[in-house]
Design a protein around this motif. Structure first.
Motif, short mmCIF file in Angstrom:
data_model
loop_
_atom_site.label_atom_id
_atom_site.label_comp_id
_atom_site.label_asym_id
_atom_site.label_seq_id
_atom_site.Cartn_x
_atom_site.Cartn_y
_atom_site.Cartn_z
N LEU A 199 5.73 -7.78 -2.87
CA LEU A 199 5.96 -6.36 -3.13
C LEU A 199 4.87 -5.59 -2.39
N VAL A 200 5.18 -4.40 -1.93
CA VAL A 200 4.20 -3.56 -1.25
C VAL A 200 3.96 -2.31 -2.08
N PHE A 201 2.67 -2.07 -2.36
CA PHE A 201 2.25 -0.83 -3.03
C PHE A 201 1.16 -0.19 -2.19
N ASN A 202 1.35 1.04 -1.78
CA ASN A 202 0.33 1.77 -1.02
C ASN A 202 -0.24 0.95 0.13
N GLY A 203 0.60 0.29 0.87
CA GLY A 203 0.15 -0.44 2.05
C GLY A 203 -0.43 -1.81 1.76
N ALA A 204 -0.54 -2.20 0.47
CA ALA A 204 -1.10 -3.52 0.13
C ALA A 204 0.01 -4.46 -0.32
N LEU A 205 -0.17 -5.74 -0.01
CA LEU A 205 0.80 -6.76 -0.41
C LEU A 205 0.44 -7.33 -1.76
N ALA A 227 -1.49 -11.37 7.19
CA ALA A 227 -1.75 -10.03 6.66
C ALA A 227 -3.25 -9.76 6.62
N ARG A 228 -3.99 -10.71 6.05
CA ARG A 228 -5.45 -10.50 5.94
C ARG A 228 -6.08 -10.35 7.31
N PRO A 233 -4.40 -5.57 2.96
CA PRO A 233 -4.91 -6.21 1.73
C PRO A 233 -3.81 -7.03 1.04
N VAL A 234 -4.21 -8.16 0.46
CA VAL A 234 -3.26 -9.02 -0.26
C VAL A 234 -3.82 -9.32 -1.64
N VAL A 235 -3.00 -9.13 -2.66
CA VAL A 235 -3.40 -9.45 -4.03
C VAL A 235 -2.38 -10.42 -4.61
N GLU A 236 -2.90 -11.52 -5.18
CA GLU A 236 -2.04 -12.44 -5.93
C GLU A 236 -2.21 -12.08 -7.39
N ARG A 237 -1.13 -11.71 -8.04
CA ARG A 237 -1.29 -11.23 -9.42
C ARG A 237 0.01 -11.36 -10.21
N ASP A 238 -0.16 -11.38 -11.52
CA ASP A 238 0.99 -11.32 -12.41
C ASP A 238 1.65 -9.96 -12.27
N LEU A 239 2.98 -9.96 -12.20
CA LEU A 239 3.71 -8.71 -12.05
C LEU A 239 4.88 -8.70 -13.01
N PRO A 240 4.97 -7.68 -13.85
CA PRO A 240 6.14 -7.57 -14.71
C PRO A 240 7.34 -7.03 -13.92
N ARG A 241 8.51 -7.27 -14.45
CA ARG A 241 9.76 -6.94 -13.76
C ARG A 241 9.84 -5.51 -13.24
N GLU A 242 9.34 -4.55 -14.03
CA GLU A 242 9.55 -3.14 -13.65
C GLU A 242 8.86 -2.78 -12.34
N TYR A 243 7.87 -3.60 -11.93
CA TYR A 243 7.21 -3.33 -10.66
C TYR A 243 8.18 -3.44 -9.48
#
Ligand code: PMP
Length: 306
Positions: A199-205, A227-228, A233-243
């Protein structure tokens, strides 16, 4: 119907396609006891190259280790078999399928059967359909969840896992979607039927972590690295469905799917309803590896003829 290639590697020898047979009572047919890989060979300016061949086959052995499946051939032999099958079939752009499975030799779940190994290769275009890489696909969240981490290990690429993948993919297609996305047993986002998710938010993955019962994809890893290096920027993170409904861009990736943009999820448009700028930049960097416009800094291109 499908056009089959002429040659296949099976248990140490190159054979004609129709001669690579096993017994109907092979353990794997009954219990899903197989491990496999999917690898692509691309045409490059310096000849055909197999993308991250050794990393893929290393994962094949890791999958076998998880299931205590003794492998009758070594990594070097399987790497060589992969090259040989592509060459013998006269392929340059190809999808490779090395695999191992428990064969005939016992019907108990814990039977120590012989393990057979094989490598097939065939031509494969874009996995999610013609035009999918450019136009993107319409995806949906599946009513099927991924298996919990203490049930079936998602980190092993085993045949049995793909019962889950088949439910997710077939449901999505029955409902008219290009692919399905599964939630983990935690309820958080996991991955596609046979693809990882970005998913991309504000230019970050943002990508979901292995704790969300997903396969640690080699394409995913390649995208994180590219990407790096490009300053994304790349973030590995938990994401709920609504994202999914809030992100600027969304795409799937995998050996077969490569980088496939998602233009809608559950009937809701993502961004402008087409591949966004970060997705297109990553496609450029990824496919650039194969036309030489992206430098191969990590030795990912393993020449077909070294
Ligand atoms: N998740 C699943 C369930 C897959 O089957 C695949 C395809 N192997 C992937 C992710 C992507 O992995 P890779 O990039 O290594 O092909």
């Amino acid at each position: 119907g499908m056009q089959y290639p002429e040659w296949i590697w099976h248990n140490g020898a190159i054979k004609r396609w129709q001669d690579a047979t096993t017994h109907v009572m092979a353990h794997a047919l009954h219990y899903g006891s197989s491990v496999f890989e999917g690898i692509r060979c691309y045409e490059t300016p310096s000849g055909p190259a197999i993308f991250r061949l050794t990393d893929h086959n290393t994962r094949l052995y890791a999958s076998a280790r998880i299931y205590d499946m003794p492998m009758p051939y070594g990594l070097d032999e399987i790497n060589a078999a992969c090259r040989e099958v592509v060459r013998r079939n006269g392929l340059t752009r190809a999808y490779l399928r090395p695999f191992a499975f428990r064969g005939l030799g016992g019907f108990g779940l814990s039977a120590e059967t012989p393990v057979e190994m094989s490598v097939a290769a065939w031509f494969m275009g874009p996995y999610l359909g013609p035009g999918a890489l450019e136009a993107g696909i319409d995806a949906c969240v599946s009513s099927w969840q991924r298996f919990a981490p203490n049930t079936i290990p998602a980190g092993a690429k085993a045949g049995g896992n793909y019962l889950s993948g088949q439910l997710v993919a077939r449901e999505a297609r029955r409902l008219g979607f290009g692919e399905g996305i599964a939630l983990a047993s935690t309820g958080l986002l996991s991955e596609g039927a046979g693809e990882n998710l970005f998913l991309v938010f504000n230019g970050a993955l943002h990508t979901t972590p292995v704790s969300a019962a997903l396969l640690n994809g080699i394409t995913r890893d390649s995208i994180i690295t590219l990407a790096r290096e490009a300053g994304i920027p790349v973030v590995e993170r938990d994401l709920p469905r609504e994202y999914l409904y809030l992100c600027d861009e969304l795409f799937m990736c995998g050996t077969a799917a490569e980088i496939t943009p998602i233009r809608s999820v559950d009937g809701r448009q993502i961004g402008a309803g087409e591949a966004g700028p970060v997705t297109r930049r990553l496609q450029e960097l990824f496919f650039g590896l194969f036309d030489g416009s992206t430098p191969d800094r990590h030795g990912w291109l393993e020449p077909l003829d070294p």
